[in-house]
Design an enzyme around this catalytic site. Structure first.
Site, PDB file in Angstrom:
ATOM      1  N   HIS A   1      27.192 -83.865  -8.278  1.00  0.00           N
ATOM      2  CA  HIS A   1      28.197 -83.726  -7.224  1.00  0.00           C
ATOM      3  C   HIS A   1      29.544 -83.312  -7.812  1.00  0.00           C
ATOM      4  O   HIS A   1      30.262 -82.490  -7.239  1.00  0.00           O
ATOM      5  CB  HIS A   1      28.306 -85.055  -6.475  1.00  0.00           C
ATOM      6  CG  HIS A   1      29.342 -85.059  -5.403  1.00  0.00           C
ATOM      7  ND1 HIS A   1      30.489 -85.824  -5.483  1.00  0.00           N
ATOM      8  CD2 HIS A   1      29.432 -84.384  -4.228  1.00  0.00           C
ATOM      9  CE1 HIS A   1      31.216 -85.634  -4.416  1.00  0.00           C
ATOM     10  NE2 HIS A   1      30.606 -84.758  -3.628  1.00  0.00           N
TER      11      HIS A   1
ATOM     12  N   GLU B   1      29.350 -79.683  -8.488  1.00  0.00           N
ATOM     13  CA  GLU B   1      29.435 -78.919  -7.235  1.00  0.00           C
ATOM     14  C   GLU B   1      30.896 -78.634  -6.876  1.00  0.00           C
ATOM     15  O   GLU B   1      31.250 -77.524  -6.469  1.00  0.00           O
ATOM     16  CB  GLU B   1      28.746 -79.681  -6.116  1.00  0.00           C
ATOM     17  CG  GLU B   1      28.912 -79.069  -4.736  1.00  0.00           C
ATOM     18  CD  GLU B   1      29.033 -80.110  -3.645  1.00  0.00           C
ATOM     19  OE1 GLU B   1      29.965 -80.006  -2.819  1.00  0.00           O
ATOM     20  OE2 GLU B   1      28.187 -81.029  -3.617  1.00  0.00           O
TER      21      GLU B   1
END
Length: 444
Positions: free
Chosen positions: A69, A72
């Site tokens: 994450h 990302e």
């Protein structure tokens, strides 16, 4: 075997392979192992593009919890060709949109633009995913953003209870952890750790580029190859990664009750247990069961708890699938004083459907909901693009719409009853977020 083993690449001759999968759908495999799959929809004036990476939070070690994450966020912060502002402004200048999301088993970066602007979208998105610089200053900026995101999530107990439920089922296994990581894992994570994760896992064989809309497949392939040239993803001949084989060490925990004390106006409850993996043939019967149990306003739980008794505004059931496991659960949000009554009603309905299955009339309705939801979900280019990518990345095969509908049509009352018994007659776990303490739950 680690979660990532079993779907690694092997060397192969350097050649480009293209074939037609279905009417309007073509797939090309580049020598690097990167796959490009498109669906031509000439009646639209837009195109959805996605770069899907077969890496998610379950591939992280405890030290790197949240790295997928974190990464990302960082891939939109700048490359050797573009700044963060240029990445966003170039797409927005043509009226397009771009975003990304991380799951436990894959990460997706996507854009939606007018058909004429597909070359720009390919160049920008491939550049961001393939050649991000991960500037140390950006790492620190995004660390603060992610910590705020985690704190914001904790202010949403209706979401947080599902994380507690996953923990109840999977414990310390990566499937039981938060996708975002925790403050304790995000705060000390270094730029070098994230960069090593990036370069180790974001390899061409793990990537599927999918596009749907008014496009030409050969043109998309040329655009992608041009954008990849000279980047770390422009590599030698390798076979594409196979769909995730799963982790044989995935073990679900014995049924348990977990409570997270929050001074909330509502109690948030999830009751459920292990489900089936995405390759399990019972997933079609489970989909029908889910619709009948709590999939809509005509479902048993909605009618019994909300319509007849007015005990909850939101009540529904759901099923989640991973490569080697799954979850089934029932969620309800209600006044804390009504929580015990709502929970008793849920348990009663689960016991009833596990013991007696569903009726022929419910079977027809459950199938209709499943088929309608699937077909209506393919009405836009973004959904079509997602279908292509998930089929290739998660299954290694693209099931046609007619075949999918036939599989649903083939579900019988007996199959639904069997999966209900298998999954709902077992001891179930309970997750609760609300103004309760742990010592209050045993009586529930």
């Amino acid at each position: 075997m680690t979660a990532n083993e079993g779907h690694g690449p092997a060397t192969r001759p350097a050649r480009v392979s293209t074939r037609t999968l279905q009417d309007g759908v073509k797939k090309t495999v580049l020598p690097s192992g990167l796959r490009i799959i498109t669906e031509a929809i000439p009646t639209t004036r837009s195109t959805a593009l996605g770069i899907w990476v077969g890496i998610g939070s379950r591939d992280e070690t405890p030290t790197l919890h949240g790295a997928s994450h974190f990464l990302e966020h960082l891939l939109f912060k700048g490359t050797h060709k573009r700044t963060a502002l240029e990445i966003s402004s170039q797409i927005e200048a043509v009226g397009g949109e771009t975003n990304a999301f991380t799951t436990k088993e894959y990460t997706c970066y996507y854009a939606r633009v007018l058909d004429a602007d597909l070359p720009l979208a390919v160049d920008v998105l491939v550049d961001a995913v393939a050649d991000s610089i991960l500037d140390p200053a950006d790492v620190e900026t995004e660390r603060g953003v992610i910590l705020e995101e985690i704190a914001m999530h904790e202010d949403e107990p209706g979401d947080e209870v599902h994380d507690i439920f996953a923990e109840a089922i999977y414990g310390d296994h990566p499937l039981g952890r938060l996708i975002s990581g925790t403050p304790d894992s995000i705060s000390p994570m270094t730029r070098d750790q994230i960069n090593r994760f990036y370069r180790r896992h974001y390899t061409a064989p793990e990537i599927v580029v999918a596009a749907a809309g008014n496009l030409d497949h050969a043109t998309v392939v040329r655009l992608v190859r041009k954008a990849l040239a000279g980047t770390p993803l422009d590599t030698g001949p390798v076979e594409p990664a196979q769909p995730r084989a799963g982790d044989r060490r995935v073990r679900v925990r014995k049924a348990r009750n977990l409570v997270l004390h929050r001074d909330t106006e509502q109690a948030h409850i999830v009751l459920g247990g292990p489900g089936v993996g995405r390759h399990d043939e019972r997933r079609f019967a489970l989909g029908v069961l889910n619709n009948v149990l709590g999939g809509g306003m005509s479902s048993r739980l909605f009618q019994e708890i909300r319509e007849k008794r007015g005990l909850a505004y939101s009540v529904y059931s759901y099923a989640g699938h991973y490569a080697d496991s799954g979850l089934v659960g029932v969620y309800a949000g209600c006044a804390p004083a009504k929580a015990r009554e709502v929970l008793d009603l849920i348990r009663t309905e689960l016991d009833r459907i596990a013991a007696h299955g569903i009726t022929a009339e419910e079977l027809v309705r459950g199938k209709g909901m499943a088929k309608g939801s699937y077909v209506l979900g393919l009405e836009d280019t973004g959904s079509r693009m997602s279908r292509l990518a998930k089929s290739e990345l998660l299954h290694g095969d693209l099931m046609g719409v007619d075949e999918m509908l036939a599989r649903v049509d083939g579900v019988t009352v007996g199959e639904v009853g069997a999966v209900a018994t298998d999954l709902l007659a077992q001891p179930l776990s309970l997750a609760v977020v609300g103004p309760f303490d742990e010592d209050e739950l045993p009586g529930w």
